[in-house]
Enzyme design. Structure first.
Site, PDB file in Angstrom:
ATOM      1  N   ARG A   1      -9.339 -11.643  10.312  1.00  0.00           N
ATOM      2  CA  ARG A   1      -8.981 -10.582  10.595  1.00  0.00           C
ATOM      3  C   ARG A   1      -8.259 -10.579  12.150  1.00  0.00           C
ATOM      4  NH1 ARG A   1      -9.835  -6.083   7.242  1.00  0.00           N
ATOM      5  NH2 ARG A   1     -11.391  -6.826   5.218  1.00  0.00           N
TER       6      ARG A   1
ATOM      7  N   ILE B   1       0.812  -1.192  -0.137  1.00  0.00           N
ATOM      8  CA  ILE B   1      -0.044   0.033   0.061  1.00  0.00           C
ATOM      9  C   ILE B   1       0.902   1.269   0.150  1.00  0.00           C
ATOM     10  CG2 ILE B   1      -1.716   1.338   1.055  1.00  0.00           C
ATOM     11  CD1 ILE B   1      -2.863  -1.197   2.520  1.00  0.00           C
TER      12      ILE B   1
ATOM     13  N   THR C   1      -3.475   0.546   8.415  1.00  0.00           N
ATOM     14  CA  THR C   1      -3.222  -0.732   8.812  1.00  0.00           C
ATOM     15  C   THR C   1      -4.603  -1.458   9.373  1.00  0.00           C
ATOM     16  OG1 THR C   1      -0.918  -0.094   9.229  1.00  0.00           O
ATOM     17  CG2 THR C   1      -1.634  -2.346   9.978  1.00  0.00           C
ATOM     18  N   ASN C   2      -4.598  -2.604   8.829  1.00  0.00           N
ATOM     19  CA  ASN C   2      -5.813  -3.384   8.983  1.00  0.00           C
ATOM     20  C   ASN C   2      -5.276  -4.300  10.219  1.00  0.00           C
ATOM     21  OD1 ASN C   2      -8.143  -2.504   7.681  1.00  0.00           O
ATOM     22  ND2 ASN C   2      -7.335  -3.449   5.795  1.00  0.00           N
TER      23      ASN C   2
ATOM     24  N   ASP D   1     -14.145   2.314   1.466  1.00  0.00           N
ATOM     25  CA  ASP D   1     -15.629   1.835   1.770  1.00  0.00           C
ATOM     26  C   ASP D   1     -16.559   2.970   1.007  1.00  0.00           C
ATOM     27  OD1 ASP D   1     -14.784  -0.322   3.401  1.00  0.00           O
ATOM     28  OD2 ASP D   1     -15.136   0.999   5.123  1.00  0.00           O
TER      29      ASP D   1
ATOM     30  N   HIS E   1     -14.886  -1.008   9.290  1.00  0.00           N
ATOM     31  CA  HIS E   1     -13.936  -1.054   8.396  1.00  0.00           C
ATOM     32  C   HIS E   1     -13.676  -2.357   7.992  1.00  0.00           C
ATOM     33  CE1 HIS E   1     -11.409   0.100   4.872  1.00  0.00           C
ATOM     34  NE2 HIS E   1     -10.146  -0.270   5.463  1.00  0.00           N
TER      35      HIS E   1
ATOM     36  N   ARG F   1      -3.433  -9.202   4.572  1.00  0.00           N
ATOM     37  CA  ARG F   1      -4.335 -10.330   4.633  1.00  0.00           C
ATOM     38  C   ARG F   1      -4.322 -11.309   3.461  1.00  0.00           C
ATOM     39  NH1 ARG F   1     -10.362 -11.261   4.532  1.00  0.00           N
ATOM     40  NH2 ARG F   1     -10.501  -9.166   3.666  1.00  0.00           N
TER      41      ARG F   1
ATOM     42  N   MET G   1      -6.613   0.771  -1.978  1.00  0.00           N
ATOM     43  CA  MET G   1      -6.493   1.235  -0.539  1.00  0.00           C
ATOM     44  C   MET G   1      -5.629   2.523  -0.603  1.00  0.00           C
ATOM     45  SD  MET G   1      -7.600   1.280   2.380  1.00  0.00           S
ATOM     46  CE  MET G   1      -7.328   2.603   2.946  1.00  0.00           C
TER      47      MET G   1
END
Length: 301
Positions: free
Chosen positions: A64, A13, A95-96, A127, A156, A58, A207
């Protein structure tokens, strides 16, 4: 001209986001740092805006929760340095899983005694982009996605993402049956990309675009323009947010926020929801509460 510190600039990203922020042939100066020899501190020194994309992406079969186990410690360490080096910067977490990593960032700043809720955002712009794009597709190309504005609230990830098509401008002429697959795709579009890349990555380029849109909005706000954007924030610390937090039963929530030169200035009401949206909100809050607790409990150890 302010300084943007992009943490994780060499990642999937961070690389395209760095290019977008530089806009190629501008006079902005770019400096790169590696972790050795205090690279993180050097990158953060004097930053006005901090954008965090560092962490693992991911992969197929990865929940998650699995993602959080690795990325939580990365976020904690980065924000420990933010707290000591640039505590007055506006920080954006990409960052997820954002639902949990933003609480980790907040708790880290709290422990350091420098937490200012108005200056911490979880980036949920992707989103919003998906909500308008997928609805435009469902409408058969009769409207350009950029002409469609759809508020997106909640969190999110998955079912926590709630696009409010009842409040779309202009009005979206789709029945509940037609909207159901559109909403599902907004919520789980990231899964499509993870599967299609077959383990080689996740929703990275899109993203990066979404992150750039949010950074541009922050820069516009810092230049004195009036800006309103959706973002995942700590509600009780922003005007208008405490009442919404009490109503929803959560402290962190993605909602429309007015942004000024020093960060968030006001949380806007979520407005009237349709019957179906109320049901989706209940499901979103149930999952979101668990996500938030995961982040907070990580920092309580």
């Amino acid at each position: 001209m302010g300084k943007i510190a992009l943490i994780g600039a060499a990642g999937q990203i961070g690389t395209p986001l760095s290019l977008l922020c530089k806009a190629v042939n501008t006079k902005a100066k770019v400096s790169g740092y590696l972790p050795d020899n205090g690279g993180l501190k050097k990158a953060l020194a004097g930053a006005d805006i901090v954008v965090v994309t560092a962490g693992i992406a991911r992969k197929p079969g990865m929940t998650r929760d699995d993602l959080f186990k690795t990325n939580a410690s990365i976020i904690r360490d980065i924000f420990s340095e933010v707290a000591s080096t640039c505590p007055n910067a506006i920080s954006c977490v990409v960052t997820n899983p954002v639902n949990s990593t933003v609480p980790v960032a907040a708790e880290t700043l709290k422990k350091a005694g420098v937490f200012e809720p108005r200056r911490l955002f979880g980036v949920t712009t992707l989103d919003v982009v998906r909500a308008s794009t997928f609805a435009a597709h469902a409408l058969g190309g009769n409207i350009e996605p950029k002409q469609l504005r759809v508020p997106v609230i909640g969190g999110h990830s998955g079912a926590t993402i709630l696009p409010l098509y009842s409040q779309a401008q202009p009005v979206v002429q789709l029945s509940d049956e037609q909207l159901a697959p559109v909403i599902n795709r907004v919520q789980f579009g990231g899964d499509e990309i993870v599967k299609s890349k077959q383990g080689a990555g996740s929703a990275t380029t899109c993203m990066a675009y979404a992150g750039f849109r949010f950074v541009k909005a922050l820069m516009s706000a810092q230049s004195g323009q009036s800006v309103t954007e959706e973002a995942y924030v700590y509600l009780p610390g922003i005007p208008g947010g405490r009442e919404l937090a009490a109503e929803l039963g959560v402290d962190y929530f993605a909602v429309k926020v007015q942004i000024g030169q020093k960060g968030a200035t006001k949380v806007l009401p979520i407005g009237d929801l349709s019957g179906n949206e109320k049901k989706l909100l209940e499901a979103a809050l149930c999952e979101l509460k668990t996500n938030i607790a995961t982040g907070v409990s990580f920092m309580s150890v």
